[in-house]
Design a protein around this motif. Structure first.
Motif, PDB file in Angstrom:
ATOM      1  N   LEU A  90       1.161  -1.225   0.321  1.00 58.76           N
ATOM      2  CA  LEU A  90      -0.454  -0.057   0.350  1.00 58.76           C
ATOM      3  C   LEU A  90       0.348   1.112   0.081  1.00 58.76           C
ATOM      4  O   LEU A  90       0.458   2.402  -1.000  1.00 58.76           O
ATOM      5  CB  LEU A  90      -0.735  -0.096   1.515  1.00 58.76           C
ATOM      6  CG  LEU A  90      -2.548  -1.324   0.919  1.00 58.76           C
ATOM      7  CD1 LEU A  90      -3.268  -1.050   2.452  1.00 58.76           C
ATOM      8  CD2 LEU A  90      -2.765  -0.769   0.266  1.00 58.76           C
ATOM      9  N   HIS A  93       1.373   3.067  -3.514  1.00 59.49           N
ATOM     10  CA  HIS A  93       0.304   3.994  -4.326  1.00 59.49           C
ATOM     11  C   HIS A  93      -0.486   5.433  -3.278  1.00 59.49           C
ATOM     12  O   HIS A  93      -1.708   5.060  -3.465  1.00 59.49           O
ATOM     13  CB  HIS A  93      -1.190   2.780  -3.957  1.00 59.49           C
ATOM     14  CG  HIS A  93      -0.499   1.633  -4.763  1.00 59.49           C
ATOM     15  ND1 HIS A  93      -0.726   1.179  -6.202  1.00 59.49           N
ATOM     16  CD2 HIS A  93       0.537   0.121  -4.226  1.00 59.49           C
ATOM     17  CE1 HIS A  93      -0.046  -0.415  -6.686  1.00 59.49           C
ATOM     18  NE2 HIS A  93      -0.174  -0.406  -5.395  1.00 59.49           N
ATOM     19  N   LYS A  94       0.264   5.789  -2.571  1.00 61.08           N
ATOM     20  CA  LYS A  94       0.201   6.796  -2.058  1.00 61.08           C
ATOM     21  C   LYS A  94      -0.164   8.269  -3.377  1.00 61.08           C
ATOM     22  O   LYS A  94       0.502   8.280  -4.176  1.00 61.08           O
ATOM     23  CB  LYS A  94       1.425   7.433  -1.108  1.00 61.08           C
ATOM     24  CG  LYS A  94       1.021   6.472  -0.286  1.00 61.08           C
ATOM     25  CD  LYS A  94       1.740   7.603   0.889  1.00 61.08           C
ATOM     26  CE  LYS A  94       2.274   5.964   2.432  1.00 61.08           C
ATOM     27  NZ  LYS A  94       2.830   6.748   3.429  1.00 61.08           N
ATOM     28  N   LYS A  95      -0.916   8.893  -3.522  1.00 64.62           N
ATOM     29  CA  LYS A  95      -1.480   9.966  -4.060  1.00 64.62           C
ATOM     30  C   LYS A  95      -0.923  11.087  -3.249  1.00 64.62           C
ATOM     31  O   LYS A  95      -0.974  11.265  -2.692  1.00 64.62           O
ATOM     32  CB  LYS A  95      -3.245   9.879  -4.339  1.00 64.62           C
ATOM     33  CG  LYS A  95      -3.544   8.832  -5.130  1.00 64.62           C
ATOM     34  CD  LYS A  95      -4.836   8.918  -5.337  1.00 64.62           C
ATOM     35  CE  LYS A  95      -5.848   7.496  -5.600  1.00 64.62           C
ATOM     36  NZ  LYS A  95      -5.177   7.356  -7.537  1.00 64.62           N
ATOM     37  N   ARG A 101      -6.700   5.586  -1.435  1.00 65.71           N
ATOM     38  CA  ARG A 101      -6.123   4.456  -2.319  1.00 65.71           C
ATOM     39  C   ARG A 101      -7.355   4.248  -2.799  1.00 65.71           C
ATOM     40  O   ARG A 101      -7.028   2.389  -2.069  1.00 65.71           O
ATOM     41  CB  ARG A 101      -5.337   4.167  -1.157  1.00 65.71           C
ATOM     42  CG  ARG A 101      -4.123   4.954  -1.103  1.00 65.71           C
ATOM     43  CD  ARG A 101      -2.838   3.901  -0.368  1.00 65.71           C
ATOM     44  NE  ARG A 101      -3.144   4.370   1.545  1.00 65.71           N
ATOM     45  CZ  ARG A 101      -2.885   3.118   2.080  1.00 65.71           C
ATOM     46  NH1 ARG A 101      -1.174   3.344   1.900  1.00 65.71           N
ATOM     47  NH2 ARG A 101      -3.081   2.955   3.250  1.00 65.71           N
ATOM     48  N   ASN A 111     -11.596   1.403  -0.343  1.00 67.92           N
ATOM     49  CA  ASN A 111     -11.257   2.757  -0.459  1.00 67.92           C
ATOM     50  C   ASN A 111      -9.862   2.840   0.643  1.00 67.92           C
ATOM     51  O   ASN A 111      -9.779   3.217   1.807  1.00 67.92           O
ATOM     52  CB  ASN A 111     -11.850   3.560  -0.437  1.00 67.92           C
ATOM     53  CG  ASN A 111     -10.571   4.769  -0.528  1.00 67.92           C
ATOM     54  OD1 ASN A 111      -9.696   5.190  -0.664  1.00 67.92           O
ATOM     55  ND2 ASN A 111     -11.917   6.453  -0.940  1.00 67.92           N
ATOM     56  N   CYS A 212      -6.210   2.227  -7.524  1.00 67.40           N
ATOM     57  CA  CYS A 212      -4.846   2.158  -8.128  1.00 67.40           C
ATOM     58  C   CYS A 212      -4.068   0.945  -8.774  1.00 67.40           C
ATOM     59  O   CYS A 212      -3.088   0.891  -9.428  1.00 67.40           O
ATOM     60  CB  CYS A 212      -4.087   1.564  -6.416  1.00 67.40           C
ATOM     61  SG  CYS A 212      -4.207   3.175  -5.182  1.00 67.40           S
TER      62      CYS A 212
END
Length: 219
Positions: A90, A93-95, A101, A111, A212
């Motif tokens: 995880l 997959h940071k925005k 996410r 999410n 993601c």
């Protein structure tokens, strides 16, 4: 779907395939249909999330009477590469512009918000409603207040007062369709929330680049 927190090593097996989780950061594993198993190599808690197609588990749920099982829908088509174990770290997959996410499978979307040790700005809450689907919010760490406002109908006898539900962790709230809602983290320490949608919510899936793992589970 299987969520394994940082610090827990595990072996996830499905058929002849397996994934070894080294405990270095939070992990998400999507487990295919059929026989599978999870072996934990450290003490702690993991989270398993099943879709609405797991009718045997739905019938055994403690709130089964509140959400009667629907007639089974058509089985979804296999994703590219077929049904198999899929492992995601995880932290990768940071925005840059959002703590969200979202990950999907053929019949479910979660999410997995980035855990945080600071509180949400109460001047930037996000009240909203979903027109035709429920949302489940699973608190894994910390304390929260779920704020809900219910729509007025022409029949005044059905009107409901606003709800402000304080919860700890772990806990689950099911937010009904059309109810305006937003969640506030409160208190000290780390807070972590997972939103769950089964089947996947279309507005997330149809937004390019938002999910993601959209390459693994295209529309």
């Amino acid at each position: 779907m299987l969520l394994v927190p940082n610090g827990i090593r595990a072996i996830v097996q499905a058929g002849a395939d397996h994934v070894a989780i080294d405990g270095e950061g939070d992990s998400l594993v999507i487990v295919p249909p059929g026989s599978s198993g999870v072996t934990l190599q450290d003490d702690g808690y993991v989270t398993r999330i099943f879709s609405h197609r797991a009718v045997d588990l739905m019938a055994a749920a403690s709130n089964a009477a509140d959400h009667p099982a629907q007639e089974a829908d058509e089985a979804p088509a296999a994703p590219p590469g077929g049904f198999r174990l899929r492992h995601y770290r995880l932290d990768e997959h940071k925005k840059s512009d959002s703590p969200a996410r979202p990950f999907r499978s053929t019949n479910m979307l979660i999410n997995a918000f980035v855990p945080r040790d600071f509180r949400r700005d109460t001047r930037k809450m996000t009240p909203h409603a979903h027109g035709d689907f429920d949302q489940a919010s699973l608190a894994l760490q910390g304390n929260f207040v779920h704020h809900l406002r219910y729509p007025w109908t022409s029949d005044m006898s059905t009107w409901r007062d606003d709800g402000h539900h304080g919860v700890g962790s772990p806990s689950l709230i099911v937010i009904p369709a059309q109810a305006v809602h937003t969640t506030q983290d409160v208190g000290e320490g780390w807070a972590q929330l997972i939103d769950i949608f089964s089947p996947p919510r279309a507005d997330f899936v149809e937004k390019p680049g938002w999910v993601c793992n959209e390459a693994d589970y295209p529309i």
